[in-house]
Design an enzyme around this catalytic site. Sequence first.
Site, PDB file in Angstrom:
ATOM      1  N   LYS A  45       6.188  -0.837  -7.541  1.00 44.26           N
ATOM      2  CA  LYS A  45       5.111  -0.012  -7.111  1.00 44.26           C
ATOM      3  C   LYS A  45       4.018  -0.380  -8.039  1.00 44.26           C
ATOM      4  O   LYS A  45       4.356  -1.168  -9.257  1.00 44.26           O
ATOM      5  CB  LYS A  45       5.469   1.387  -7.839  1.00 44.26           C
ATOM      6  N   MET A  71      -1.574   7.120   0.258  1.00 42.57           N
ATOM      7  CA  MET A  71      -1.282   7.627  -0.640  1.00 42.57           C
ATOM      8  C   MET A  71      -2.117   8.034  -2.025  1.00 42.57           C
ATOM      9  O   MET A  71      -1.855   9.200  -3.554  1.00 42.57           O
ATOM     10  CB  MET A  71       0.127   6.926  -1.406  1.00 42.57           C
ATOM     11  N   LEU A  73      -2.083   5.321  -4.982  1.00 41.61           N
ATOM     12  CA  LEU A  73      -1.398   4.838  -5.646  1.00 41.61           C
ATOM     13  C   LEU A  73      -0.957   5.776  -6.533  1.00 41.61           C
ATOM     14  O   LEU A  73      -1.229   5.526  -7.679  1.00 41.61           O
ATOM     15  CB  LEU A  73      -2.691   4.095  -6.571  1.00 41.61           C
ATOM     16  N   ASN A 128      -2.734  -7.025  -7.261  1.00 42.06           N
ATOM     17  CA  ASN A 128      -3.114  -6.225  -5.929  1.00 42.06           C
ATOM     18  C   ASN A 128      -4.618  -5.453  -5.217  1.00 42.06           C
ATOM     19  O   ASN A 128      -5.356  -4.992  -6.186  1.00 42.06           O
ATOM     20  CB  ASN A 128      -2.860  -4.891  -5.330  1.00 42.06           C
ATOM     21  N   CYS A 131      -7.036  -2.336  -1.776  1.00 39.20           N
ATOM     22  CA  CYS A 131      -6.138  -0.919  -2.422  1.00 39.20           C
ATOM     23  C   CYS A 131      -7.013   0.131  -1.305  1.00 39.20           C
ATOM     24  O   CYS A 131      -7.572   0.635  -1.905  1.00 39.20           O
ATOM     25  CB  CYS A 131      -6.097  -0.520  -3.783  1.00 39.20           C
ATOM     26  N   LYS A 165      -2.523  -9.475  -3.631  1.00 41.65           N
ATOM     27  CA  LYS A 165      -2.257  -8.866  -2.216  1.00 41.65           C
ATOM     28  C   LYS A 165      -3.189  -8.634  -1.644  1.00 41.65           C
ATOM     29  O   LYS A 165      -4.449  -8.988  -2.531  1.00 41.65           O
ATOM     30  CB  LYS A 165      -1.288  -7.983  -2.600  1.00 41.65           C
ATOM     31  N   ASN A 194      -1.568  -6.273   3.505  1.00 41.54           N
ATOM     32  CA  ASN A 194      -1.542  -4.593   2.993  1.00 41.54           C
ATOM     33  C   ASN A 194      -1.946  -3.800   4.577  1.00 41.54           C
ATOM     34  O   ASN A 194      -2.099  -4.254   5.168  1.00 41.54           O
ATOM     35  CB  ASN A 194      -2.861  -4.877   1.798  1.00 41.54           C
ATOM     36  N   SER A 195      -1.501  -3.236   4.229  1.00 43.46           N
ATOM     37  CA  SER A 195      -2.062  -2.113   5.947  1.00 43.46           C
ATOM     38  C   SER A 195      -3.164  -2.498   6.162  1.00 43.46           C
ATOM     39  O   SER A 195      -4.083  -2.562   5.094  1.00 43.46           O
ATOM     40  CB  SER A 195      -1.703  -0.661   4.898  1.00 43.46           C
ATOM     41  N   GLY A 222       3.926  -1.008   9.591  1.00 44.95           N
ATOM     42  CA  GLY A 222       4.747  -1.082  10.592  1.00 44.95           C
ATOM     43  C   GLY A 222       4.280  -1.887  11.668  1.00 44.95           C
ATOM     44  O   GLY A 222       3.761  -2.703  11.827  1.00 44.95           O
ATOM     45  N   GLY A 272       8.143  -3.503   3.676  1.00 51.35           N
ATOM     46  CA  GLY A 272       7.157  -2.322   4.002  1.00 51.35           C
ATOM     47  C   GLY A 272       8.081  -0.345   5.001  1.00 51.35           C
ATOM     48  O   GLY A 272       8.414  -0.108   4.297  1.00 51.35           O
TER      49      GLY A 272
HETATM   50  C1  LIG Z   1       4.174   4.362   1.421  1.00 50.02           C
HETATM   51  C2  LIG Z   1       3.465   3.232   1.016  1.00 50.02           C
HETATM   52  C3  LIG Z   1       3.209   2.957  -0.534  1.00 50.02           C
HETATM   53  C4  LIG Z   1       2.051   1.795  -0.130  1.00 50.02           C
HETATM   54  N1  LIG Z   1       1.560   1.628  -2.006  1.00 50.02           N
HETATM   55  C5  LIG Z   1       1.577  -0.070  -1.954  1.00 50.02           C
HETATM   56  C6  LIG Z   1       1.784  -0.377  -2.985  1.00 50.02           C
HETATM   57  O1  LIG Z   1       1.367   0.188  -4.079  1.00 50.02           O
HETATM   58  N2  LIG Z   1       1.141  -1.577  -3.462  1.00 50.02           N
HETATM   59  C7  LIG Z   1       0.466  -2.612  -2.703  1.00 50.02           C
HETATM   60  O2  LIG Z   1       0.486  -3.746  -2.470  1.00 50.02           O
HETATM   61  N3  LIG Z   1       0.810  -2.288  -0.919  1.00 50.02           N
HETATM   62  C8  LIG Z   1       1.989  -0.571  -0.878  1.00 50.02           C
HETATM   63  N4  LIG Z   1       1.413  -0.316   0.149  1.00 50.02           N
HETATM   64  C9  LIG Z   1       1.617  -1.755   1.508  1.00 50.02           C
HETATM   65  C10 LIG Z   1       3.087  -1.900   1.711  1.00 50.02           C
HETATM   66  O3  LIG Z   1       2.917  -3.427   1.087  1.00 50.02           O
HETATM   67  C11 LIG Z   1       2.636  -3.402   3.299  1.00 50.02           C
HETATM   68  O4  LIG Z   1       2.320  -3.875   2.265  1.00 50.02           O
HETATM   69  C12 LIG Z   1       1.808  -2.873   4.147  1.00 50.02           C
HETATM   70  O5  LIG Z   1       2.804  -1.131   4.687  1.00 50.02           O
HETATM   71  C13 LIG Z   1       2.101  -3.098   5.614  1.00 50.02           C
HETATM   72  O6  LIG Z   1       3.570  -3.447   5.461  1.00 50.02           O
HETATM   73  P1  LIG Z   1       4.922  -3.047   6.467  1.00 50.02           P
HETATM   74  O7  LIG Z   1       4.199  -3.349   7.786  1.00 50.02           O
HETATM   75  O8  LIG Z   1       6.132  -3.337   6.419  1.00 50.02           O
HETATM   76  O9  LIG Z   1       4.880  -1.278   6.372  1.00 50.02           O
HETATM   77  C14 LIG Z   1       1.997   0.688   0.345  1.00 50.02           C
HETATM   78  C15 LIG Z   1       2.265   1.013   1.921  1.00 50.02           C
HETATM   79  C16 LIG Z   1       3.424   1.950   2.555  1.00 50.02           C
HETATM   80  C17 LIG Z   1       4.018   2.491   3.214  1.00 50.02           C
END
Ligand SMILES: Cc1cc2nc3c(=O)[nH]c(=O)nc-3n(C[C@H](O)[C@H](O)[C@H](O)COP(=O)(O)O)c2cc1C
Length: 312
Positions: A45, A71, A73, A128, A131, A165, A194-195, A222, A272
Amino acid sequence: MVNLHTSIGSFQFNNVLMNASGVHCMTAAELDEVAQSPAGTLVTKSGTLQPRDGNPAPRYASLELGSINSMGLPNKGFRYYLDYAIAFQAAHPDRPIFLSIAGTGPADYAEMAAVIQASDFTGLTEFNLSCPNVPGKPQIAYDLTTTEHILDDLFKVFKKPAGIKLPPFFDLAQFDAMAALLNRYPLTFINSINSLGNGLAIDAATDTALILPKGGFGGIGGAYAKPIALANVRAFRQRLRDDIAIIGTGGVTTGRDVYELILCGASLVSLGTVLQEEGLPAFTRLTQELEAEMTAKGYATIQDFQGQLKTL
Ligand SMILES: Cc1cc2nc3c(=O)[nH]c(=O)nc-3n(C[C@H](O)[C@H](O)[C@H](O)COP(=O)(O)O)c2cc1C
């Protein structure tokens, strides 16, 4: 038989799959479970200088084609994950691990980097810069000047293998500018994406936003993210120095999705939302599906098709 071996710099991995930071990596117990799965490696994390509780719940929701989260962080503080990573490498000298670090302000990065630099950690550190979920704070990586200052300060103190990231970018001029900046630094890898920042999902029965923080706005992951993730990995692969590897993240739900991220240039692929939704069996399923796809295409190794996307 196909072989899923891959490498980043001098680090070797026996499977291209890993967890994405934030999913199944909050505690030592969760990290241990990923390590015991078929995943080739794992990332913690994102740790901050001080532990954080994160935003109030509900802060994650499943959607038809992925997830939304804000979330904020939540994490046990970066020293917890640094201690875990050092203990992990002592127990598994042949299994490199990723430590993820997030600042709540620009100065945090160099401060944490100095502690990691002085430690016994020999793995890879992922800073990262994306964020989206700390209310009131912009995404650092959307601000080139701040990104440049952070990287300048960081690499003054940090000499160990490092990556960053990144959030998704949507404009070719943004790819050009960010890649030109990143090419100036001794990066070992980037992780993209990232998201998708600040989506909104609504409960049809109650006309209410699905998550509580930020009036319902949250990062989208997703299947929704897949085309954006492919484009980001591809665009950076075309622009970054050859010695900067790419971890492809975003939108994976099938082995074919993993295959396509590799086709765009990814060296590792992280899970993720699919890992959040399916749990650890996702690693077994996606490993099998990737192997089947490679077999169907006549490829024996990752290197056979990595970066080999064809265009019309
Ligand atoms: C519940 C959750 C918590 C996340 N926390 C972090 C994080 O702490 N650090 C980070 O770099 N990305 C974080 N992400 C982003 C994921 O690492 C990933 O980049 C993003 O969800 C896209 O991938 P996916 O389409 O497979 O979900 C988080 C994603 C989710 C769903």
